[in-house]
Write a protein that holds these residues in place. Structure first.
Motif, PDB file in Angstrom:
ATOM      1  N   MET A   1       0.857  -1.174   0.000  1.00 40.71           N
ATOM      2  CA  MET A   1       0.000   0.000   0.000  1.00 40.71           C
ATOM      3  C   MET A   1       0.907   1.241   0.000  1.00 40.71           C
ATOM      4  SD  MET A   1      -2.841   1.158   2.849  1.00 40.71           S
ATOM      5  CE  MET A   1      -3.427  -0.504   2.929  1.00 40.71           C
ATOM      6  N   PRO A   2       0.651   2.172  -0.906  1.00 38.57           N
ATOM      7  CA  PRO A   2       1.478   3.382  -0.962  1.00 38.57           C
ATOM      8  C   PRO A   2       1.432   4.170   0.356  1.00 38.57           C
ATOM      9  CG  PRO A   2       0.089   3.226  -2.904  1.00 38.57           C
ATOM     10  CD  PRO A   2      -0.351   2.151  -1.960  1.00 38.57           C
ATOM     11  N   ARG A   6      -1.657   5.260   3.421  1.00 36.33           N
ATOM     12  CA  ARG A   6      -1.577   5.034   4.863  1.00 36.33           C
ATOM     13  C   ARG A   6      -1.637   6.357   5.632  1.00 36.33           C
ATOM     14  NH1 ARG A   6       2.531   1.258   3.363  1.00 36.33           N
ATOM     15  NH2 ARG A   6       4.105   2.367   4.555  1.00 36.33           N
ATOM     16  N   ILE A   7      -0.989   7.378   5.105  1.00 37.75           N
ATOM     17  CA  ILE A   7      -1.006   8.688   5.763  1.00 37.75           C
ATOM     18  C   ILE A   7      -2.419   9.248   5.775  1.00 37.75           C
ATOM     19  CG2 ILE A   7      -0.245  11.092   5.540  1.00 37.75           C
ATOM     20  CD1 ILE A   7       2.457   9.910   4.491  1.00 37.75           C
ATOM     21  N   LEU A   8      -3.119   9.164   4.656  1.00 39.82           N
ATOM     22  CA  LEU A   8      -4.485   9.691   4.581  1.00 39.82           C
ATOM     23  C   LEU A   8      -5.457   8.896   5.446  1.00 39.82           C
ATOM     24  CD1 LEU A   8      -4.670  10.613   0.800  1.00 39.82           C
ATOM     25  CD2 LEU A   8      -4.541  12.179   2.754  1.00 39.82           C
ATOM     26  N   ASP A  11      -2.311   6.928   9.572  1.00 42.67           N
ATOM     27  CA  ASP A  11      -1.156   6.188  10.083  1.00 42.67           C
ATOM     28  C   ASP A  11      -0.039   7.176  10.436  1.00 42.67           C
ATOM     29  OD1 ASP A  11       1.230   4.718  10.394  1.00 42.67           O
ATOM     30  OD2 ASP A  11       0.580   3.185   8.962  1.00 42.67           O
ATOM     31  N   ARG A  12       0.151   7.404  11.723  1.00 43.49           N
ATOM     32  CA  ARG A  12       1.161   8.376  12.193  1.00 43.49           C
ATOM     33  C   ARG A  12       2.584   7.901  11.916  1.00 43.49           C
ATOM     34  NH1 ARG A  12      -0.971  11.528  17.393  1.00 43.49           N
ATOM     35  NH2 ARG A  12      -3.141  11.666  16.769  1.00 43.49           N
ATOM     36  N   ASP A  13       2.813   6.614  12.011  1.00 44.81           N
ATOM     37  CA  ASP A  13       4.155   6.094  11.735  1.00 44.81           C
ATOM     38  C   ASP A  13       4.533   6.336  10.276  1.00 44.81           C
ATOM     39  OD1 ASP A  13       4.493   5.217  14.350  1.00 44.81           O
ATOM     40  OD2 ASP A  13       3.721   3.207  13.908  1.00 44.81           O
ATOM     41  N   ALA A  14       3.586   6.124   9.375  1.00 49.52           N
ATOM     42  CA  ALA A  14       3.845   6.364   7.952  1.00 49.52           C
ATOM     43  C   ALA A  14       4.142   7.839   7.709  1.00 49.52           C
ATOM     44  CB  ALA A  14       2.652   5.913   7.116  1.00 49.52           C
ATOM     45  N   ARG A  15       3.392   8.687   8.360  1.00 46.18           N
ATOM     46  CA  ARG A  15       3.599  10.131   8.219  1.00 46.18           C
ATOM     47  C   ARG A  15       4.985  10.523   8.735  1.00 46.18           C
ATOM     48  NH1 ARG A  15      -1.163  14.253   9.446  1.00 46.18           N
ATOM     49  NH2 ARG A  15      -0.152  16.184   8.938  1.00 46.18           N
ATOM     50  N   GLN A  16       5.365   9.956   9.864  1.00 48.95           N
ATOM     51  CA  GLN A  16       6.679  10.268  10.426  1.00 48.95           C
ATOM     52  C   GLN A  16       7.798   9.749   9.532  1.00 48.95           C
ATOM     53  OE1 GLN A  16       6.944  12.423  12.871  1.00 48.95           O
ATOM     54  NE2 GLN A  16       9.125  12.357  12.445  1.00 48.95           N
ATOM     55  N   ARG A  17       7.601   8.570   8.930  1.00 49.25           N
ATOM     56  CA  ARG A  17       8.600   8.036   7.995  1.00 49.25           C
ATOM     57  C   ARG A  17       8.765   8.954   6.797  1.00 49.25           C
ATOM     58  NH1 ARG A  17       6.323   2.808   7.570  1.00 49.25           N
ATOM     59  NH2 ARG A  17       6.376   3.043   5.321  1.00 49.25           N
TER      60      ARG A  17
END
Length: 180
Positions: A1-2, A6-8, A11-17
């Motif tokens: 999954m792009p 995940r950010i939308l 998913d906070r971890d994806a955003r932080q990455r």
């Protein structure tokens, strides 16, 4: 999954990455990228709301009468009548439609108002969006699926202007957003 999906979806971890990848270890740049990414997400969510990309509860007495597309058409019609979703489970600016307005929205959505036997009462209408979820990821896929700069700017419309600093780095941002 792009990563962008995940950010939308929150998913906070994806955003932080994403932010860490774009900042490349620079603490000051990290703060700037946090703001840029937050503005991008806010713009995408706002456009999804404007375009009626809401998933309403299927078990709700009113919404269960309609297919997903039909419910979204009603949401869009309500918005066109000035009864917009506020993004937090209610109506923007405290403007709640009356039963007549809801009936108009159903008709404007191209649906037969006569098929609805029992209309919601005023208090129930005020809670129509109580458990709605914005489908920002689906909106983005429909409006700018490849995340090309041109499609993003077109899809975000006038909201794109406030993201100029992000667009200047889009060549770096886009591949990270599309990555897993």
């Amino acid at each position: 999954m792009p990563l962008v999906v995940r950010i939308l979806r929150g998913d906070r971890d994806a955003r932080q990455r994403l932010v860490a990848s774009l900042a490349a270890g620079d603490a000051e740049a990290e703060r700037e990228w946090q703001l840029r990414v937050a503005r991008l997400v806010d713009a995408i969510v706002a456009r999804a709301i404007e375009d009626g990309y809401l998933d309403v509860p299927e078990d709700h007495a009113f919404w269960r009468l309609f297919e997903r597309r039909e419910a979204r058409d009603i949401v869009g019609a309500l918005s066109a009548l000035g009864y917009r979703y506020d993004g937090m489970g209610g109506f923007a600016d405290g403007r709640v439609p009356a039963a007549r307005d809801l009936s108009l929205a159903v008709g404007y959505a191209g649906l037969d108002r006569m098929r609805i036997r029992t209309w919601p009462r005023d208090a129930e209408i005020a809670a129509l969006y109580e458990h709605a979820v914005v489908s920002a990821d689906e909106w983005l896929a429909d409006e700018a699926g490849d995340l090309s700069l041109g499609r993003m700017v077109d899809a975000l419309g006038n909201r794109a202007a406030e993201l100029a600093d992000l667009w200047n780095a889009w060549g770096r941002v886009r591949p990270v957003l599309l990555g897993g």
